[in-house]
Structures are given as C-alpha cells and as structure tokens.
Design a protein around this motif. Structure first.
Motif, PDB file in Angstrom:
ATOM      1  N   ALA A 116       0.725  -1.036  -0.254  1.00  0.00           N
ATOM      2  CA  ALA A 116      -0.335  -0.326  -0.002  1.00  0.00           C
ATOM      3  C   ALA A 116       0.652   1.228  -0.212  1.00  0.00           C
ATOM      4  N   ARG A 117       1.082   1.806  -1.258  1.00  0.00           N
ATOM      5  CA  ARG A 117       1.660   3.244  -0.758  1.00  0.00           C
ATOM      6  C   ARG A 117       0.662   4.558  -0.996  1.00  0.00           C
ATOM      7  N   LEU A 118       0.734   4.701  -0.174  1.00  0.00           N
ATOM      8  CA  LEU A 118       0.195   5.911   0.634  1.00  0.00           C
ATOM      9  C   LEU A 118       0.450   7.115   0.348  1.00  0.00           C
ATOM     10  N   ALA A 119      -0.175   8.067   0.006  1.00  0.00           N
ATOM     11  CA  ALA A 119      -0.001   9.634  -0.058  1.00  0.00           C
ATOM     12  C   ALA A 119      -1.481  10.618   1.080  1.00  0.00           C
ATOM     13  N   ILE A 120      -0.355  10.962   1.902  1.00  0.00           N
ATOM     14  CA  ILE A 120      -1.818  11.521   2.887  1.00  0.00           C
ATOM     15  C   ILE A 120      -2.278  13.240   2.239  1.00  0.00           C
ATOM     16  N   LEU A 121      -2.980  13.828   2.101  1.00  0.00           N
ATOM     17  CA  LEU A 121      -3.173  15.035   2.381  1.00  0.00           C
ATOM     18  C   LEU A 121      -3.651  15.559   3.518  1.00  0.00           C
ATOM     19  N   VAL A 122      -3.182  16.557   3.903  1.00  0.00           N
ATOM     20  CA  VAL A 122      -3.669  17.182   5.110  1.00  0.00           C
ATOM     21  C   VAL A 122      -4.467  18.525   4.446  1.00  0.00           C
ATOM     22  N   LYS A 123      -5.720  18.924   4.751  1.00  0.00           N
ATOM     23  CA  LYS A 123      -6.067  19.994   4.354  1.00  0.00           C
ATOM     24  C   LYS A 123      -5.741  20.913   5.889  1.00  0.00           C
ATOM     25  N   SER A 124      -5.183  22.357   5.983  1.00  0.00           N
ATOM     26  CA  SER A 124      -5.077  23.357   7.398  1.00  0.00           C
ATOM     27  C   SER A 124      -5.266  24.658   6.543  1.00  0.00           C
ATOM     28  N   ALA A 125      -6.112  25.374   7.736  1.00  0.00           N
ATOM     29  CA  ALA A 125      -5.733  27.057   6.821  1.00  0.00           C
ATOM     30  C   ALA A 125      -4.457  27.705   7.192  1.00  0.00           C
ATOM     31  N   ALA A 126      -4.705  28.385   6.203  1.00  0.00           N
ATOM     32  CA  ALA A 126      -2.938  28.588   6.235  1.00  0.00           C
ATOM     33  C   ALA A 126      -2.338  29.645   7.491  1.00  0.00           C
ATOM     34  N   GLN A 127      -3.328  29.692   8.641  1.00  0.00           N
ATOM     35  CA  GLN A 127      -2.701  30.601  10.021  1.00  0.00           C
ATOM     36  C   GLN A 127      -2.530  29.147  10.586  1.00  0.00           C
ATOM     37  N   ASN A 128      -2.747  27.727  10.360  1.00  0.00           N
ATOM     38  CA  ASN A 128      -2.164  27.262  11.708  1.00  0.00           C
ATOM     39  C   ASN A 128      -0.708  25.683  11.557  1.00  0.00           C
ATOM     40  N   TRP A 129      -0.150  26.917  11.548  1.00  0.00           N
ATOM     41  CA  TRP A 129       0.923  27.018  11.444  1.00  0.00           C
ATOM     42  C   TRP A 129       1.792  25.744  12.803  1.00  0.00           C
ATOM     43  N   TYR A 130       0.862  25.757  13.917  1.00  0.00           N
ATOM     44  CA  TYR A 130       1.433  25.385  14.809  1.00  0.00           C
ATOM     45  C   TYR A 130       0.299  23.797  14.701  1.00  0.00           C
ATOM     46  N   ARG A 131      -1.032  23.658  13.863  1.00  0.00           N
ATOM     47  CA  ARG A 131      -1.313  22.564  14.129  1.00  0.00           C
ATOM     48  C   ARG A 131      -0.030  21.908  12.697  1.00  0.00           C
ATOM     49  N   ARG A 132       0.713  21.962  11.555  1.00  0.00           N
ATOM     50  CA  ARG A 132       1.503  21.598  10.956  1.00  0.00           C
ATOM     51  C   ARG A 132       2.456  20.714  11.782  1.00  0.00           C
ATOM     52  N   HIS A 133       3.049  22.030  12.904  1.00  0.00           N
ATOM     53  CA  HIS A 133       4.303  21.060  13.621  1.00  0.00           C
ATOM     54  C   HIS A 133       3.796  20.116  14.042  1.00  0.00           C
ATOM     55  N   THR A 134       2.571  20.142  14.512  1.00  0.00           N
ATOM     56  CA  THR A 134       2.047  18.977  15.827  1.00  0.00           C
ATOM     57  C   THR A 134       1.897  17.948  15.261  1.00  0.00           C
ATOM     58  N   GLU A 329      -8.866  15.291  16.878  1.00  0.00           N
ATOM     59  CA  GLU A 329      -8.319  15.492  17.645  1.00  0.00           C
ATOM     60  C   GLU A 329      -8.185  17.073  18.423  1.00  0.00           C
ATOM     61  N   TYR A 330      -7.855  17.474  19.284  1.00  0.00           N
ATOM     62  CA  TYR A 330      -7.675  19.288  19.830  1.00  0.00           C
ATOM     63  C   TYR A 330      -6.395  19.611  20.004  1.00  0.00           C
ATOM     64  N   PHE A 331      -6.231  21.124  20.145  1.00  0.00           N
ATOM     65  CA  PHE A 331      -4.783  21.247  20.291  1.00  0.00           C
ATOM     66  C   PHE A 331      -5.150  22.072  21.881  1.00  0.00           C
ATOM     67  N   ILE A 332      -4.317  22.071  22.337  1.00  0.00           N
ATOM     68  CA  ILE A 332      -4.017  22.683  24.213  1.00  0.00           C
ATOM     69  C   ILE A 332      -2.654  22.942  23.748  1.00  0.00           C
ATOM     70  N   HIS A 333      -2.398  24.082  23.477  1.00  0.00           N
ATOM     71  CA  HIS A 333      -1.212  25.258  23.826  1.00  0.00           C
ATOM     72  C   HIS A 333      -0.015  24.083  22.984  1.00  0.00           C
ATOM     73  N   GLY A 334      -0.591  23.764  21.533  1.00  0.00           N
ATOM     74  CA  GLY A 334      -0.263  23.305  20.924  1.00  0.00           C
ATOM     75  C   GLY A 334       0.286  21.806  20.761  1.00  0.00           C
ATOM     76  N   LYS A 335      -0.478  21.451  22.004  1.00  0.00           N
ATOM     77  CA  LYS A 335       0.084  19.951  22.115  1.00  0.00           C
ATOM     78  C   LYS A 335      -1.410  19.092  21.826  1.00  0.00           C
ATOM     79  N   LEU A 336      -1.000  18.129  21.419  1.00  0.00           N
ATOM     80  CA  LEU A 336      -1.873  16.878  20.511  1.00  0.00           C
ATOM     81  C   LEU A 336      -3.313  16.783  21.798  1.00  0.00           C
ATOM     82  N   LYS A 337      -3.934  16.157  22.009  1.00  0.00           N
ATOM     83  CA  LYS A 337      -5.025  16.738  22.756  1.00  0.00           C
ATOM     84  C   LYS A 337      -5.846  15.433  21.897  1.00  0.00           C
ATOM     85  N   SER A 338      -5.904  13.789  22.987  1.00  0.00           N
ATOM     86  CA  SER A 338      -6.775  13.065  22.232  1.00  0.00           C
ATOM     87  C   SER A 338      -8.230  13.049  22.411  1.00  0.00           C
TER      88      SER A 338
END
Length: 357
Positions: A116-134, A329-338
C-alpha cells in the motif's frame, strides 16, 4: 384655440410613443422567454421586482439530480474512455480550475512498488502553522518511503511569509493563489486531487484528512491490505452521510441557497474530516471536476461527483469521529490532546440501500 385642436396636432406623436412602448414590452417578454434575462426598458424594474418576490422551487433529488445537475449527460463512459483510450471528453469545461501554484512539493517517491503506497493530503488553514508542526512531529513521522504527507493551504496575505518559510524548509506545502477561506475548501480539495494525479500518481491510495485529526498510519495501511481486491480498487471510504439535507438557514455556517443547489437532499457523501480513496477513484473524480458545478461544501461536492460517476461511498467506523485509524483531535497550547474513546476496529460497511440513493 380649443384644447381639441392641440390634441389633434399631437396625435401622430402620441401614436409613435405608444408604438415604441409596445415594442419595448414585447422585446422584454421575448428576452425573458428565450434568454432567461431582461434587457433595458420601461418594464424592467417592475418585472425584476416581481421575479424577486417568487421564491425558487425546491427540486426532488430522486427525480431530478442525475438528469439536471449540471449536465444532462452520463459522464462515466466519457471519463472511462479518456482513461482507457486517451479520448478527450467532448464537452466544454464549464468549471475549470484556473489557479496557479505558489508552492508545490517534489513528486512522490516510494522505495517499493509493492504493498500500500499511501499519500496523505492534510487540509489546513494557512494560519494553522502550529497544527502542521504538531502533525509533522507526531503521527506523520513515518518512513518517507512508505507514505508521503503534504499540506493543502491557500493564499492568505497576512501569513504568506510564514507559508513561504514552511514551504522552503519542509518541502511539503501545496498552495495555489486563491484566497484561504472556508467556502474555498472545495477549491482546496480540487487542488489536492490535481496535484495527486500530476505528482503522486505512483501512490495507490490517498488519505484526505483535516489538520485536527490523528491518523494511525500503520493501522490504516494494515486495514487497507485486509480489504478484498475489488474493495481496494473501488475504495471511497469514510464516515458516510447517506441521507443528508442541505442547510437553508442563513445563520448557519453550512448554509446553501436554493439558487446554488435546488435539491431537497444531498447525494450520499463522506464527511470531510477523513476519507480514503484508491487511485482509480481519485483519477475518475479528477477528470470529472470540470464538468460538475462546484459548491462551497467540499464533502457534499465530492458526493455529487461520485454520484455522477456511479462511485459508491463506503462507510466504516474506523473513520468516524472517534475511529481508531483517523480520529478527531483538539489542541491545547500546541500539544495534541486525544479525543478517542477506545473503540475497537470494525470492518467496511457498504452503502445502505435507502430511499435517499
């Protein structure tokens, strides 16, 4: 002189004015019947006011959608002819995607052509740099020869400098020059499919996911491998909405007008948070986009395209909001919260046979 003398003298002019008024009225009625719009003239303001007072009529999805939205043709044979024989689709592209890339990653490279060769395309708002980093520092840290992870963003002048830096440093940003806004998510999705077919055609599966989701990549790959060959080939799987109604309230974030979408129901569609497609399904959809009128609600739009191509969406709780392979998921201070609830893995359930189909 008596008044009748002046009336008699002006009578030819009055006849001419009456004739011109009549011709103008007839022409406007003709315009309405033949062209669907009004030209200038004395009747235009009154007719326009009358037309505004007549509400658009709700159309039956079951009776009208396939034959009237937006082309009265069966797209599937032409799309398949294009894929099989290279024959151009013989219709005008009424809805072309006329945008250009600002940033795009290099082509996908997979170390192995097996599995399975898998490409993952993550939709993100331009300002959501912290989510992309996470995402980059958590679930996307998988060997690059196994998967390819990219982020889908649009143009936002206020944060463009940050996007430029990310794109240069991480080489994982896909960006075009349309505005980054909620109702442009459909443009972002079309951009994703276009890039996938242009630059990542070696993948045999594509996961489309929002940046507020956690993906269990090893579990997802094993899940895909466990499916039957026919299911793998026709994979369009996620959280199925089989009988959704368009939101008409003007106060709703998802409001859609009758003028834009006149039908009482949506076709079956997959909720946009996370869904996976095979290469075959993605290729058909990408070819069909220029011939299906877009709307701002991207997941419903993909359901419309799928319906036009006779692609059957499939449901699995693995992709529901708290599913084990792609969970919200949701994010608190840049950390991943399950937000997972410990559900066990379930299989694939094909599209329910309901009257909404």
């Amino acid at each position: 002189m008596r008044p009748w003398f002046y009336i008699r003298k002006l009578r030819p002019l009055l006849y001419v004015m009456a004739g011109l008024w009549l011709l103008s009225s007839v022409q406007q009625v003709s315009d309405i019947e033949s062209k669907g719009f009004l030209s200038g003239g004395l009747l235009r303001p009154r007719v326009m006011r009358a037309l505004k007072e007549v509400p658009p009529e709700v159309m039956s999805y079951r009776r009208e959608f396939m034959r009237s939205y937006p082309l009265q043709v069966d797209l599937l044979p032409y799309v398949m002819d294009k894929i099989t024989n290279g024959t151009e689709i013989p219709f005008k592209k009424h809805y072309p995607h006329n945008y250009t890339y600002i940033h795009k990653p290099e082509k996908c490279k997979f170390y192995s052509q097996k599995g399975a060769r898998l490409a993952i395309l993550v939709k993100s708002a331009a300002q959501n740099w912290y989510r992309r980093h996470t995402v980059r520092t958590t679930w996307a840290k998988v060997h690059p020869g196994v998967i390819k992870v990219v982020f889908l963003v649009a143009y936002n002048k206020s944060v463009q400098g940050m996007i430029d830096y990310e794109a240069d440093f991480y080489k994982d940003i896909i960006q075009e020059n349309f505005q980054d806004a909620y109702f442009n998510n459909t443009l972002k999705t079309v951009m994703a499919f276009n890039w996938a077919m242009e630059s990542c055609a070696d993948a045999n599966y594509y996961l489309f996911v929002d940046d507020d989701h956690f993906v269990n990549v090893p579990g997802l790959v094993q899940f895909i491998k466990s499916l039957s060959r026919d299911t793998q080939e026709n994979l369009f799987l996620g959280f199925l909405i089989s009988c959704g109604e368009p939101e008409r309230s003007k106060t709703s974030k998802w409001q859609i007008s009758l003028e834009l979408y006149p039908f009482d129901l949506w076709p079956p569609y997959l909720a946009g948070g996370a869904f996976v497609t095979s290469f075959s399904v993605a290729q058909k959809m990408q070819l069909a986009f220029p011939y299906v009128k877009p709307i701002g609600i991207d997941d419903a739009y993909l359901g419309m395209v799928a319906k036009k191509l006779s692609i059957r969406p499939m449901d699995s709780v693995n992709f529901h909001t708290t599913g084990p392979y792609a969970s919200y998921e949701y994010f608190i201070h840049g950390k991943l919260k399950s937000n997972k609830t410990g559900q066990k893995s379930h299989g694939v359930f094909s599209l329910p046979k309901t009257e909404c189909i």
